[in-house]
Motif scaffolding. Sequence first.
Motif, PDB file in Angstrom:
ATOM      1  N   LEU A  44     -15.396 -46.646   1.865  1.00 26.34           N
ATOM      2  CA  LEU A  44     -14.774 -46.922   0.715  1.00 26.34           C
ATOM      3  C   LEU A  44     -14.510 -45.740  -0.369  1.00 26.34           C
ATOM      4  CD1 LEU A  44     -12.981 -48.399  -1.554  1.00 26.34           C
ATOM      5  CD2 LEU A  44     -15.077 -49.454  -2.109  1.00 26.34           C
ATOM      6  N   GLN A  45     -15.761 -45.023  -0.477  1.00 28.73           N
ATOM      7  CA  GLN A  45     -15.679 -43.845  -1.164  1.00 28.73           C
ATOM      8  C   GLN A  45     -14.788 -42.688  -0.717  1.00 28.73           C
ATOM      9  OE1 GLN A  45     -19.647 -42.294  -1.562  1.00 28.73           O
ATOM     10  NE2 GLN A  45     -19.175 -40.920  -3.078  1.00 28.73           N
ATOM     11  N   GLN A  46     -15.132 -42.526   0.620  1.00 28.79           N
ATOM     12  CA  GLN A  46     -14.189 -41.460   1.454  1.00 28.79           C
ATOM     13  C   GLN A  46     -12.679 -41.742   1.180  1.00 28.79           C
ATOM     14  OE1 GLN A  46     -15.457 -38.722   2.393  1.00 28.79           O
ATOM     15  NE2 GLN A  46     -13.221 -37.975   2.938  1.00 28.79           N
ATOM     16  N   ALA A  47     -12.429 -42.994   1.500  1.00 29.76           N
ATOM     17  CA  ALA A  47     -10.873 -43.335   1.266  1.00 29.76           C
ATOM     18  C   ALA A  47     -10.316 -42.995  -0.218  1.00 29.76           C
ATOM     19  CB  ALA A  47     -10.852 -44.925   1.667  1.00 29.76           C
ATOM     20  N   LEU A  48     -10.933 -43.441  -1.129  1.00 27.48           N
ATOM     21  CA  LEU A  48     -10.563 -42.993  -2.484  1.00 27.48           C
ATOM     22  C   LEU A  48     -10.636 -41.362  -2.738  1.00 27.48           C
ATOM     23  CD1 LEU A  48     -12.722 -45.573  -4.506  1.00 27.48           C
ATOM     24  CD2 LEU A  48     -10.339 -45.875  -3.993  1.00 27.48           C
ATOM     25  N   ARG A  49     -11.329 -40.610  -2.088  1.00 30.74           N
ATOM     26  CA  ARG A  49     -11.400 -39.142  -2.082  1.00 30.74           C
ATOM     27  C   ARG A  49      -9.759 -38.902  -1.412  1.00 30.74           C
ATOM     28  NH1 ARG A  49     -17.188 -38.838  -1.708  1.00 30.74           N
ATOM     29  NH2 ARG A  49     -17.945 -38.000  -3.650  1.00 30.74           N
ATOM     30  N   GLU A  50      -9.702 -39.388  -0.369  1.00 31.17           N
ATOM     31  CA  GLU A  50      -8.555 -38.934   0.380  1.00 31.17           C
ATOM     32  C   GLU A  50      -7.061 -39.526  -0.517  1.00 31.17           C
ATOM     33  OE1 GLU A  50      -8.609 -40.367   4.473  1.00 31.17           O
ATOM     34  OE2 GLU A  50     -10.482 -38.987   4.771  1.00 31.17           O
ATOM     35  N   CYS A  51      -7.559 -40.390  -1.309  1.00 34.14           N
ATOM     36  CA  CYS A  51      -6.213 -41.031  -1.991  1.00 34.14           C
ATOM     37  C   CYS A  51      -6.039 -40.100  -3.323  1.00 34.14           C
ATOM     38  CB  CYS A  51      -6.453 -42.363  -2.263  1.00 34.14           C
ATOM     39  SG  CYS A  51      -4.970 -43.293  -2.752  1.00 34.14           S
ATOM     40  N   ASP A  52      -6.839 -38.864  -3.287  1.00 31.41           N
ATOM     41  CA  ASP A  52      -6.692 -38.036  -4.503  1.00 31.41           C
ATOM     42  C   ASP A  52      -7.302 -38.811  -5.744  1.00 31.41           C
ATOM     43  OD1 ASP A  52      -5.731 -36.057  -3.139  1.00 31.41           O
ATOM     44  OD2 ASP A  52      -3.688 -36.560  -3.374  1.00 31.41           O
ATOM     45  N   ILE A  53      -8.152 -39.569  -5.811  1.00 33.09           N
ATOM     46  CA  ILE A  53      -8.629 -40.440  -6.925  1.00 33.09           C
ATOM     47  C   ILE A  53      -9.581 -39.357  -7.635  1.00 33.09           C
ATOM     48  CG2 ILE A  53     -10.113 -42.150  -8.027  1.00 33.09           C
ATOM     49  CD1 ILE A  53      -7.371 -43.051  -6.901  1.00 33.09           C
ATOM     50  N   ASP A  54      -9.296 -38.953  -9.015  1.00 31.66           N
ATOM     51  CA  ASP A  54     -10.277 -38.085  -9.611  1.00 31.66           C
ATOM     52  C   ASP A  54     -11.779 -38.375  -9.287  1.00 31.66           C
ATOM     53  OD1 ASP A  54     -11.914 -36.954 -12.118  1.00 31.66           O
ATOM     54  OD2 ASP A  54      -9.868 -36.299 -12.678  1.00 31.66           O
ATOM     55  N   GLU A  55     -12.421 -37.250  -9.267  1.00 28.44           N
ATOM     56  CA  GLU A  55     -13.815 -37.242  -8.861  1.00 28.44           C
ATOM     57  C   GLU A  55     -14.761 -37.797  -9.907  1.00 28.44           C
ATOM     58  OE1 GLU A  55     -17.008 -37.349  -6.232  1.00 28.44           O
ATOM     59  OE2 GLU A  55     -14.966 -36.448  -5.760  1.00 28.44           O
ATOM     60  N   LYS A  56     -14.413 -37.772 -11.168  1.00 32.99           N
ATOM     61  CA  LYS A  56     -15.137 -38.473 -12.223  1.00 32.99           C
ATOM     62  C   LYS A  56     -15.123 -40.046 -12.159  1.00 32.99           C
ATOM     63  CE  LYS A  56     -14.752 -34.749 -15.713  1.00 32.99           C
ATOM     64  NZ  LYS A  56     -14.066 -34.568 -17.039  1.00 32.99           N
ATOM     65  N   ILE A  57     -13.831 -40.673 -11.568  1.00 28.38           N
ATOM     66  CA  ILE A  57     -13.938 -42.007 -11.450  1.00 28.38           C
ATOM     67  C   ILE A  57     -14.616 -42.514 -10.139  1.00 28.38           C
ATOM     68  CG2 ILE A  57     -12.027 -43.734 -11.104  1.00 28.38           C
ATOM     69  CD1 ILE A  57      -9.955 -42.043 -12.269  1.00 28.38           C
ATOM     70  N   ILE A  58     -14.542 -41.794  -9.291  1.00 27.32           N
ATOM     71  CA  ILE A  58     -15.472 -41.966  -8.177  1.00 27.32           C
ATOM     72  C   ILE A  58     -16.838 -42.202  -8.606  1.00 27.32           C
ATOM     73  CG2 ILE A  58     -16.192 -41.321  -5.811  1.00 27.32           C
ATOM     74  CD1 ILE A  58     -13.473 -40.119  -5.508  1.00 27.32           C
ATOM     75  N   GLN A  59     -17.456 -41.022  -9.379  1.00 22.04           N
ATOM     76  CA  GLN A  59     -18.926 -41.236  -9.780  1.00 22.04           C
ATOM     77  C   GLN A  59     -18.970 -42.080 -10.754  1.00 22.04           C
ATOM     78  OE1 GLN A  59     -21.127 -39.107  -8.612  1.00 22.04           O
ATOM     79  NE2 GLN A  59     -19.646 -38.129  -7.418  1.00 22.04           N
ATOM     80  N   ASP A  60     -18.146 -42.671 -11.306  1.00 28.08           N
ATOM     81  CA  ASP A  60     -18.255 -43.955 -12.230  1.00 28.08           C
ATOM     82  C   ASP A  60     -18.333 -45.049 -11.525  1.00 28.08           C
ATOM     83  OD1 ASP A  60     -18.403 -45.527 -14.383  1.00 28.08           O
ATOM     84  OD2 ASP A  60     -16.320 -45.553 -14.810  1.00 28.08           O
ATOM     85  N   MET A  61     -17.509 -45.214 -10.360  1.00 26.19           N
ATOM     86  CA  MET A  61     -17.667 -46.101  -9.170  1.00 26.19           C
ATOM     87  C   MET A  61     -19.073 -46.340  -8.845  1.00 26.19           C
ATOM     88  SD  MET A  61     -14.823 -47.331  -6.512  1.00 26.19           S
ATOM     89  CE  MET A  61     -15.273 -45.892  -5.850  1.00 26.19           C
ATOM     90  N   VAL A  62     -19.678 -45.238  -8.346  1.00 25.69           N
ATOM     91  CA  VAL A  62     -20.924 -45.159  -7.869  1.00 25.69           C
ATOM     92  C   VAL A  62     -21.779 -45.719  -8.505  1.00 25.69           C
ATOM     93  CG1 VAL A  62     -22.579 -43.444  -6.880  1.00 25.69           C
ATOM     94  CG2 VAL A  62     -20.188 -43.137  -6.203  1.00 25.69           C
ATOM     95  N   ARG A  63     -21.919 -45.138  -9.971  1.00 23.99           N
ATOM     96  CA  ARG A  63     -22.912 -45.929 -10.910  1.00 23.99           C
ATOM     97  C   ARG A  63     -22.719 -47.363 -11.051  1.00 23.99           C
ATOM     98  NH1 ARG A  63     -21.538 -41.027 -13.369  1.00 23.99           N
ATOM     99  NH2 ARG A  63     -19.887 -42.071 -14.762  1.00 23.99           N
ATOM    100  N   ARG A  64     -21.566 -47.985 -10.982  1.00 20.12           N
ATOM    101  CA  ARG A  64     -21.342 -49.379 -11.299  1.00 20.12           C
ATOM    102  C   ARG A  64     -21.575 -50.267  -9.939  1.00 20.12           C
ATOM    103  NH1 ARG A  64     -18.047 -50.371 -15.780  1.00 20.12           N
ATOM    104  NH2 ARG A  64     -17.399 -48.547 -17.056  1.00 20.12           N
ATOM    105  N   LEU A  65     -21.302 -49.685  -8.783  1.00 19.15           N
ATOM    106  CA  LEU A  65     -21.502 -50.468  -7.654  1.00 19.15           C
ATOM    107  C   LEU A  65     -22.712 -50.002  -6.712  1.00 19.15           C
ATOM    108  CD1 LEU A  65     -17.696 -50.028  -6.083  1.00 19.15           C
ATOM    109  CD2 LEU A  65     -18.819 -51.965  -7.755  1.00 19.15           C
TER     110      LEU A  65
END
Length: 534
Positions: free
Chosen positions: A283-304
């Motif tokens: 899921l994390q890699q898929a969101l990166r490939e989808c051009d999601i901002d890295e700050k949003i991904i890090q926030d998701m890592v903290r929440r999940l």
Amino acid sequence: MRIKTFKAPTLKEAMANVKAELGIDAVILHTTRSKKGGLLGFGSKEVVEVIAAVEDEPQQKPVKRVPEKKSAPRATKTPQTAQPGGAKTGAAAVPKSVTAKGTSASEPMVPPIIPRKAAVSQYQTAGTQFSVDNAQLKAAQYDAGQSAAQSSGRNAQGPQIQSSFEDILSSLDRIKAADNGNVQTAPNSSGVSKADENLITVSRIIKPMEKKPEPVKSVEVAVAETAALAEITAKEEAFAKAAKQVEDDQETIQSLQNELDEMKEMLARMGKARATENEEISLQQALRECDIDEKIIQDMVRRLSGAEILAGKTTEKAHRSLEKFLKKTVRVASGITLYSDKPKIVALVGPTGVGKTTTLAKIAAKFVLERGVSAALITADTYRISAVEQLKTYSDILGLPIEIVYSPEALQQAIEKHSDKQLILIDTAGRSQYNEFQMKELMGLLKANKDIEKHLVLSSTTKNRDAEEILNRFMPCQPERIIFTKTDETSSLGLIMNLLYKKKIALSYVTHGQSVPDDITPASYSKLVEMLLR
């Protein structure tokens, strides 16, 4: 002693007058400032008044020493005492100098009365015993003041001050003995002899020096207070450091937990013995490939948890995890909600070329064909003839009335004309976000009715930076919802997630083709997850 008052416009001039008339040995007794002249305080001038005094030292004729038998009855013979080196002197002899061994910075110092050379000069001029005594006293006072000034720079304290007092008082005792012995001085008009008068003057000068030095206890108290303050500061810093450490520890614990979950997930996936080329991405890699901002991904890592982040993007766990995160961070409006007692008025705004007219036709068809809602179409896009013709075509197909307006007043009249309808859809001309005149014209049009619900239409193919700029420029129009079109024309839909996360505006529709009315879908969290992980 002579006392005189000097008046001058400034203190500098007054002091110059004191020095010129009384000399450099004058003592300033009092200084005041006042205003003189003028009327009722206006036009008055400031006057400085200085009261100064100087010791009167009249020159005396030399007095010849006479033998004991011819001296006055009051005179008594004073035995001579041997001095070091074999010299003999009378009891009235006074040491040539009395050296002050030190003084404290907090104690007043004896003012330098007269230098030693001046004292010797007075002795040579006057030649009387009184002049000798007086000159020696002034020389001793001068030496004491000079020595005290030098020792104050080295922080000399109590014992040196006490020694200086003892030397000066010893000199006073010898002067008294001399006055009661061989030396006779003529009393003044008040009956006080010159020697006694001199003693009184010296006593007045020395008396302020008789204060005891500050006790060492005050220094200890200051040191103790400084230490206490330092201790308090250290405790505050330690507390702040501990609080920061607790916060860092919590983040570290969460990070370690995530890493542990990741390791567990990796071990589980390794146990399945899949071929590397066939293994799906997380899921994390898929969101990166989808051009999601890295700050949003890090926030998701903290929440999940780590297991949720590393779940394969096609798995149900990944979909549930992303949907859980979206519900906490973005807003979804799920289309247009009608009113029960009045028409719902919706206007589509946005830049040129994003598909506003086609989107409006899709919405109208959805409500009319699928739900049987009564509706009316209004177009204010009079800049493009093709836009008016296109909307007329849709209105004919759907059997809906259409109004063409050119001003805010005409728009309000059209809304009132179709107030019996359940839904009124307004199409506006595309506006460049950089054209201030067009933006003001659009804002004036939308102010025609306060019940208009504004939906900003953006293309999914827009760059992230440009999309943020467009939204910021259209914010004066106060859009409540946002519609993303052309989602079928791009392989990366990270723009939608990035804009919704940062700007906190609700998503109402997404379109994915040119077909009317099929290629439009009301927004939902599950639909957004499907689009991001497709």
